[in-house]
Design a protein around this motif. Structure first.
Motif, PDB file in Angstrom:
ATOM      1  N   LEU A 104       0.823  -1.314   0.000  1.00 18.35           N
ATOM      2  CA  LEU A 104      -0.170   0.005  -0.060  1.00 18.35           C
ATOM      3  C   LEU A 104       0.872   1.028   0.044  1.00 18.35           C
ATOM      4  O   LEU A 104       1.615   1.501   1.095  1.00 18.35           O
ATOM      5  N   VAL A 105       1.024   1.947  -1.175  1.00 14.81           N
ATOM      6  CA  VAL A 105       1.906   3.169  -1.310  1.00 14.81           C
ATOM      7  C   VAL A 105       0.893   4.428  -1.256  1.00 14.81           C
ATOM      8  O   VAL A 105       0.000   4.642  -1.978  1.00 14.81           O
ATOM      9  N   PHE A 106       1.259   5.347  -0.153  1.00 19.70           N
ATOM     10  CA  PHE A 106       0.294   6.516  -0.086  1.00 19.70           C
ATOM     11  C   PHE A 106       1.204   7.598  -0.299  1.00 19.70           C
ATOM     12  O   PHE A 106       2.535   7.901  -0.039  1.00 19.70           O
ATOM     13  N   THR A 107       0.557   8.479  -1.169  1.00 20.35           N
ATOM     14  CA  THR A 107       1.146   9.884  -1.515  1.00 20.35           C
ATOM     15  C   THR A 107       0.819  10.895  -0.764  1.00 20.35           C
ATOM     16  O   THR A 107      -0.407  11.225  -0.372  1.00 20.35           O
ATOM     17  N   SER A 108       1.843  11.390   0.209  1.00 22.37           N
ATOM     18  CA  SER A 108       1.538  12.318   1.028  1.00 22.37           C
ATOM     19  C   SER A 108       2.150  13.623   0.273  1.00 22.37           C
ATOM     20  O   SER A 108       2.151  13.889  -0.814  1.00 22.37           O
ATOM     21  N   LEU A 159       5.491   7.999   0.261  1.00 24.91           N
ATOM     22  CA  LEU A 159       6.211   8.824  -0.302  1.00 24.91           C
ATOM     23  C   LEU A 159       5.736  10.377  -0.327  1.00 24.91           C
ATOM     24  O   LEU A 159       4.617  10.650  -0.255  1.00 24.91           O
ATOM     25  N   ARG A 160       6.496  11.120  -0.092  1.00 25.95           N
ATOM     26  CA  ARG A 160       6.342  12.560   0.411  1.00 25.95           C
ATOM     27  C   ARG A 160       6.958  13.365  -0.700  1.00 25.95           C
ATOM     28  O   ARG A 160       8.036  13.971  -0.537  1.00 25.95           O
ATOM     29  N   PRO A 161       6.350  13.564  -1.771  1.00 27.05           N
ATOM     30  CA  PRO A 161       6.840  14.625  -2.772  1.00 27.05           C
ATOM     31  C   PRO A 161       6.765  16.156  -2.468  1.00 27.05           C
ATOM     32  O   PRO A 161       5.844  16.534  -1.712  1.00 27.05           O
ATOM     33  N   PRO A 162       7.612  16.920  -2.953  1.00 28.78           N
ATOM     34  CA  PRO A 162       7.623  18.328  -2.943  1.00 28.78           C
ATOM     35  C   PRO A 162       6.770  18.881  -3.823  1.00 28.78           C
ATOM     36  O   PRO A 162       5.926  18.380  -4.544  1.00 28.78           O
ATOM     37  N   ASN A 163       7.229  20.081  -4.414  1.00 29.88           N
ATOM     38  CA  ASN A 163       6.450  20.746  -5.637  1.00 29.88           C
ATOM     39  C   ASN A 163       6.688  19.761  -6.903  1.00 29.88           C
ATOM     40  O   ASN A 163       7.947  19.644  -7.115  1.00 29.88           O
ATOM     41  N   VAL A 164       5.831  19.509  -7.793  1.00 28.80           N
ATOM     42  CA  VAL A 164       5.996  18.615  -8.920  1.00 28.80           C
ATOM     43  C   VAL A 164       5.768  19.657  -9.940  1.00 28.80           C
ATOM     44  O   VAL A 164       4.782  20.332 -10.134  1.00 28.80           O
ATOM     45  N   TYR A 165       6.525  19.288 -11.004  1.00 28.53           N
ATOM     46  CA  TYR A 165       6.480  20.055 -12.420  1.00 28.53           C
ATOM     47  C   TYR A 165       6.578  18.961 -13.470  1.00 28.53           C
ATOM     48  O   TYR A 165       6.877  17.948 -13.224  1.00 28.53           O
ATOM     49  N   GLY A 166       6.619  19.640 -14.637  1.00 26.61           N
ATOM     50  CA  GLY A 166       6.885  18.888 -15.869  1.00 26.61           C
ATOM     51  C   GLY A 166       5.845  18.370 -16.725  1.00 26.61           C
ATOM     52  O   GLY A 166       4.653  18.437 -16.242  1.00 26.61           O
ATOM     53  N   ALA A 213       8.907   1.501  -5.779  1.00 27.49           N
ATOM     54  CA  ALA A 213       8.248   1.654  -4.301  1.00 27.49           C
ATOM     55  C   ALA A 213       7.567   0.285  -4.308  1.00 27.49           C
ATOM     56  O   ALA A 213       7.340  -0.597  -3.518  1.00 27.49           O
ATOM     57  N   VAL A 214       6.561   0.246  -5.304  1.00 30.76           N
ATOM     58  CA  VAL A 214       5.525  -0.778  -5.499  1.00 30.76           C
ATOM     59  C   VAL A 214       6.417  -2.360  -5.466  1.00 30.76           C
ATOM     60  O   VAL A 214       5.831  -3.487  -5.021  1.00 30.76           O
ATOM     61  N   ALA A 215       7.451  -2.358  -6.302  1.00 35.09           N
ATOM     62  CA  ALA A 215       8.237  -3.227  -6.578  1.00 35.09           C
ATOM     63  C   ALA A 215       9.141  -3.771  -5.239  1.00 35.09           C
ATOM     64  O   ALA A 215       9.062  -5.283  -4.866  1.00 35.09           O
ATOM     65  N   LYS A 216       9.785  -2.735  -4.673  1.00 33.61           N
ATOM     66  CA  LYS A 216      10.809  -3.286  -3.622  1.00 33.61           C
ATOM     67  C   LYS A 216      10.821  -2.469  -2.288  1.00 33.61           C
ATOM     68  O   LYS A 216      11.699  -2.782  -1.690  1.00 33.61           O
ATOM     69  N   ALA A 217      10.112  -1.540  -2.201  1.00 34.26           N
ATOM     70  CA  ALA A 217      10.368  -0.708  -0.954  1.00 34.26           C
ATOM     71  C   ALA A 217       9.927  -1.608   0.316  1.00 34.26           C
ATOM     72  O   ALA A 217       8.876  -2.460   0.465  1.00 34.26           O
ATOM     73  N   PRO A 218      10.776  -1.580   1.212  1.00 32.72           N
ATOM     74  CA  PRO A 218      10.711  -2.394   2.484  1.00 32.72           C
ATOM     75  C   PRO A 218       9.192  -1.536   3.314  1.00 32.72           C
ATOM     76  O   PRO A 218       9.070  -0.513   3.098  1.00 32.72           O
ATOM     77  N   SER A 219       8.639  -2.612   4.054  1.00 26.52           N
ATOM     78  CA  SER A 219       7.347  -2.204   4.654  1.00 26.52           C
ATOM     79  C   SER A 219       7.915  -1.222   5.758  1.00 26.52           C
ATOM     80  O   SER A 219       8.776  -1.225   6.469  1.00 26.52           O
ATOM     81  N   GLY A 220       6.936  -0.351   6.036  1.00 23.73           N
ATOM     82  CA  GLY A 220       6.963   0.984   7.087  1.00 23.73           C
ATOM     83  C   GLY A 220       7.866   1.865   6.871  1.00 23.73           C
ATOM     84  O   GLY A 220       8.448   2.402   7.845  1.00 23.73           O
ATOM     85  N   GLU A 221       8.093   2.282   5.558  1.00 20.58           N
ATOM     86  CA  GLU A 221       9.119   3.106   5.204  1.00 20.58           C
ATOM     87  C   GLU A 221       8.572   4.644   4.719  1.00 20.58           C
ATOM     88  O   GLU A 221       7.650   4.267   3.779  1.00 20.58           O
ATOM     89  N   LEU A 222       9.093   5.795   5.087  1.00 18.69           N
ATOM     90  CA  LEU A 222       8.828   7.011   4.417  1.00 18.69           C
ATOM     91  C   LEU A 222       9.889   7.413   3.552  1.00 18.69           C
ATOM     92  O   LEU A 222      11.211   7.338   3.972  1.00 18.69           O
ATOM     93  N   PHE A 223       9.629   7.852   2.512  1.00 19.59           N
ATOM     94  CA  PHE A 223      10.646   8.368   1.637  1.00 19.59           C
ATOM     95  C   PHE A 223      10.358   9.952   1.290  1.00 19.59           C
ATOM     96  O   PHE A 223       9.378   9.914   0.778  1.00 19.59           O
TER      97      PHE A 223
END
Length: 304
Positions: A104-108, A159-166, A213-223
């Motif tokens: 479960l990947v959460f976008t913060s 996952l905690r992204p900042p300002n996104v552009y592009g 993140a979906v493929a290999k992020a360890p459980s319980g981690e913030l990036f």
């Protein structure tokens, strides 16, 4: 993997879906309307009708999938309402996935960090309390993050992204700045904020990290998802001005004038702060390699 993605028709979600498909995954997207469902079909995404307030629809889709990405956030609503809706959806997903070990990947987001000053925040940097109603409302998302990270028998990742552009777009404040700039004929910023420092990430680089993140992020981690930091507000304004065909014209406004120009005081407050985060952990742990590092050049270019 079969991934259920909310916000799949949005600015960030559509690119996440594209990257997931390119990586060989099957994508099911939450569709709130017939038009959204048709748009998803055209993108090669299977639509699943419902919305964040429909726990039955969310549960059905989550349990039928191999993983979930919660990416929907209603920026048109007030932050308290949007945050509550988001939190309820996350709780539903956790209950649906409990015991499965599925991701479960959460976008913060970084809005709740407040003004970072000249510090580049990493995942361990303490977040100071704030008296700002806007920041307090956004800090509710940090409670939702903790719910994901602490979820038992679910591979919860934040996952905690900042300002996104592009891709000729931008999320939240950047899109509002662009809209205001077209009306003003110049890119606005606060008179006392020219030397504030920012972190940005290109939407393609951000979407690449979701795939990792979906493929290999360890459980319980913030990036944190910082690609490039140390970008001055005024330099960003000049670059955006060139990208909009305004010849580099900018205008420094008093805070009240900036709020009027942007159409919302919280956005003016945010554009008037420092906002910097690190992406080192994502690089080190997940092997993330953002490619779009010439932020000012890309913002100034006609393709953006």
């Amino acid at each position: 993997m079969k991934i259920f993605l909310t916000g799949a028709t949005g600015y960030i979600g559509s690119v996440i879906a594209e990257k997931l498909l390119q990586a060989g995954h099957e994508v099911v997207g939450l569709a709130r309307s017939d038009s959204s469902a048709e748009k998803l079909k055209r993108q090669g995404i299977e639509p699943h009708r419902g919305d964040l307030r429909d726990p039955r629809a969310l549960t059905e889709a989550a349990q039928a999938a191999d993983g979930v990405i919660q990416n929907a956030f209603d920026f048109a609503a007030d932050f308290a309402t949007a945050g509550a809706s988001e939190a309820n959806a996350v709780f539903t997903f956790i209950e649906a996935l409990r015991g499965s070990g599925k991701p479960l990947v959460f976008t913060s987001g970084t809005g709740g960090l407040g003004d970072t000053g000249k510090t580049i925040y990493d995942e361990e940097t303490p977040v100071p309390p704030s008296d700002s109603p806007t920041i307090k409302a956004l800090q509710v998302r940090f409670d939702t993050e903790k719910t994901v990270i602490d979820a038992a028998d679910v591979r919860g990742v934040v996952l905690r992204p900042p300002n996104v552009y592009g891709r000729s777009g931008g999320r939240a404040v950047l899109s509002m700045i662009r809209a205001a700039s077209r009306k003003l004929g110049a890119v606005p910023y606060a008179v006392d904020a020219a030397d504030n420092l920012w972190t940005l990430v290109h939407v393609d680089d951000l979407a690449d990290l979701f795939v990792l993140a979906v493929a290999k992020a360890p459980s319980g981690e913030l990036f944190h998802v910082g690609a490039r930091s140390g970008l001055r507000t005024q330099d960003l304004a000049v670059a955006m001005s060139h990208g909009l065909g305004l010849g580099g014209r900018t205008v420094a406004l008093e805070r009240a004038e900036l709020a009027e120009a942007l159409g919302a005081e919280p956005l003016a407050d945010y554009w008037s702060t420092n906002s910097q985060i690190s992406g080192e952990k994502a690089r080190r742990v997940l092997g993330w390699h953002p490619r779009h590092l010439d932020v000012l050049g890309e913002l100034a270019g006609p393709s953006d």
